[in-house]
Structure formats: structure tokens, C-alpha cells
Design a protein around this motif. Structure first.
Motif, mmCIF file in Angstrom:
data_model
loop_
_atom_site.group_PDB
_atom_site.id
_atom_site.type_symbol
_atom_site.label_atom_id
_atom_site.label_comp_id
_atom_site.label_asym_id
_atom_site.label_seq_id
_atom_site.Cartn_x
_atom_site.Cartn_y
_atom_site.Cartn_z
ATOM 1 N N LYS A 40 155.657 49.482 49.235
ATOM 2 C CA LYS A 40 156.044 48.702 47.890
ATOM 3 C C LYS A 40 155.720 46.982 48.228
ATOM 4 C CE LYS A 40 159.025 51.979 45.898
ATOM 5 N NZ LYS A 40 158.137 52.282 44.904
ATOM 6 N N ALA A 41 155.628 46.747 49.468
ATOM 7 C CA ALA A 41 155.509 45.339 50.153
ATOM 8 C C ALA A 41 154.752 45.320 51.323
ATOM 9 C CB ALA A 41 156.991 44.464 49.948
ATOM 10 N N TRP A 42 154.097 44.299 51.502
ATOM 11 C CA TRP A 42 153.276 44.323 52.953
ATOM 12 C C TRP A 42 152.995 42.723 53.218
ATOM 13 C CZ3 TRP A 42 151.658 47.117 48.734
ATOM 14 C CH2 TRP A 42 150.749 46.474 48.035
ATOM 15 N N ARG A 43 152.791 42.494 54.302
ATOM 16 C CA ARG A 43 152.562 41.245 54.869
ATOM 17 C C ARG A 43 150.785 40.782 54.266
ATOM 18 N NH1 ARG A 43 152.785 39.444 61.172
ATOM 19 N NH2 ARG A 43 154.799 40.356 60.755
ATOM 20 N N SER A 44 150.653 39.701 53.911
ATOM 21 C CA SER A 44 149.377 39.538 53.473
ATOM 22 C C SER A 44 148.425 39.591 54.497
ATOM 23 C CB SER A 44 149.398 37.998 52.947
ATOM 24 O OG SER A 44 150.288 37.760 51.613
ATOM 25 N N PRO A 45 147.368 40.012 54.283
ATOM 26 C CA PRO A 45 146.337 40.412 55.298
ATOM 27 C C PRO A 45 145.724 38.949 55.759
ATOM 28 C CG PRO A 45 145.353 40.980 53.285
ATOM 29 C CD PRO A 45 146.888 40.506 53.244
ATOM 30 N N ALA A 46 145.398 38.815 57.005
ATOM 31 C CA ALA A 46 144.732 37.768 57.434
ATOM 32 C C ALA A 46 143.016 37.590 57.316
ATOM 33 C CB ALA A 46 144.802 37.535 59.050
ATOM 34 N N ILE A 47 142.948 37.456 55.880
ATOM 35 C CA ILE A 47 141.615 37.572 55.650
ATOM 36 C C ILE A 47 141.270 36.250 54.845
ATOM 37 C CG2 ILE A 47 139.866 38.423 54.008
ATOM 38 C CD1 ILE A 47 141.375 41.084 54.332
ATOM 39 N N LEU A 48 140.072 35.497 55.362
ATOM 40 C CA LEU A 48 139.597 34.052 54.868
ATOM 41 C C LEU A 48 138.246 34.158 54.690
ATOM 42 C CD1 LEU A 48 141.979 31.632 56.658
ATOM 43 C CD2 LEU A 48 142.175 32.274 54.546
ATOM 44 N N ALA A 49 137.715 33.468 53.627
ATOM 45 C CA ALA A 49 136.394 33.266 53.397
ATOM 46 C C ALA A 49 135.981 32.301 54.395
ATOM 47 C CB ALA A 49 135.925 32.726 52.169
#
Length: 198
Positions: A40-49
Motif C-alpha cells: 500500500k506504500a513504498w519508497r519512491s524509486p530512484a529514477i531520474l531523467a
């Protein structure tokens, strides 16, 4: 299709994409996997443009010297228009279209690390000469005012990384790069020089 993403994120790598669209797709894919797993919740993924990562690196720099002030897209357009109007006097010309073309050419020049002197020497014909002169005015304005535009940020970020003024992650995963321009290659060389695995 993105089976590699989960392993990359678990390994605490930063995923850097070639564009913002792919970054959004990967973030959505990660969210779908989390929901499918019942989370139901998770850490924001480390993904960047790429462009967002470059901005993040330069803004996180711990430097003693003053960094150039970054021009946003609108400010860059205004400066290009001023420089081009100094070279073009025709009232019938659609200056907005010329500004867009000049900005695109400037971006390519920076991506391929072509010097302004090479541009001036290679200029043939009236249009190329006009661009070369306007580009000189533009570059001189950036230097005089202590400004940097988006096209110049990768070079600044690579220098800051190489000088140890800003730190890349321990592992970097690239996604969506069909080729590496010299500016990207320079940045990756600087990052590898810190021990980051790419």
C-alpha cells in the motif's frame, strides 16, 4: 519488458533515463509491481531523467567558488533573440522560429562538444555565418554575466564530479540511450572516475 528494473532498484542504483517520458514509464511500472505485490506504500524509486539528474548534481554541489546562474528556457530564448536581432535586421523574419532553430543547434554543438571556433571556421553561407556570429554573442553574454543554460549544464556537472565537488551514486543504470554523445561520454567518464559502477 522492464524485468531488470526491480533488481536495479533493490541494489540501490540510480536509474537515469534518456528522457522524462521513459522516467515516468519506469516509475509507473514500479508502482504497478508494488500494487501487484499487495503493497500500500513504498519508497519512491530512484529514477531520474538525464536532464533532471544533471540539474540535481549541479544543485547539490558543495563548492567554494560561485557557480554560474542557470538560465531557464524562457530566459535562454530571450537572450538568443537579443543576439540574433543584433545580426538580423529583416522585419519580415519570423524571429521566434529562428530562435528555436538556433537553440536546437546550440544544444547539438554542446552535446557533441564542438568548439565555437570550429563553428565559426566551418560556417559557409549567410545563414551559417549569421548563426556563428549570434552564437559568439550568446556565449559572450553567458560568460560576461556568469550564466549557464541547459546546454552547458552537462559540462559543468562533469567538471564538478571530476573535481569531487558533487558526488554521484555508487551505481548508475542507464536506460533508453540509443547512443552516447560526447557530452554523455564525458559525464560517464567523470562518474566512473569516482568509483561509481555504470
Amino acid at each position: 519488458m522492464y524485468d531488470w528494473l526491480a533488481a536495479a532498484l533493490e541494489d540501490e542504483a540510480l536509474v537515469v533515463t534518456a528522457n522524462r517520458r521513459l522516467a515516468r514509464i519506469l516509475v509507473d511500472h514500479h508502482a504497478d509491481r508494488q500494487l501487484a505485490a499487495g503493497n500500500k506504500a513504498w519508497r519512491s524509486p530512484a529514477i531520474l531523467a538525464w536532464q533532471d539528474w544533471i540539474r540535481e548534481l549541479t544543485s547539490a554541489a558543495d563548492v567554494v567558488q560561485t557557480l554560474p546562474a542557470r538560465l531557464n528556457g524562457h530566459q535562454s530564448r530571450v537572450l538568443w533573440e537579443r543576439c540574433l536581432r543584433g545580426e538580423i535586421s529583416s522585419p519580415l523574419l519570423n524571429i521566434g522560429a529562428v530562435v528555436n532553430q538556433a537553440r536546437d543547434a546550440w544544444t547539438l554543438i554542446n552535446e557533441y562538444r564542438v568548439t565555437l571556433e570550429d563553428v565559426v571556421q566551418a560556417a559557409r553561407g549567410r545563414d551559417q555565418g549569421t548563426f556563428a556570429r549570434a552564437a559568439r554573442r550568446y556565449q559572450a553574454s553567458l560568460e560576461e554575466q556568469g550564466w549557464i543554460d541547459d546546454a552547458g549544464l552537462p559540462g559543468l556537472a562533469a567538471r564538478l564530479v571530476a573535481e569531487g565537488e558533487t558526488a554521484p551514486p555508487g551505481r548508475l543504470v542507464l536506460a533508453g540511450f540509443d547512443r552516447q554523445t560526447p557530452a554523455v561520454a564525458r559525464m560517464l567518464d567523470a562518474v566512473r572516475g569516482t568509483g561509481c559502477r555504470v
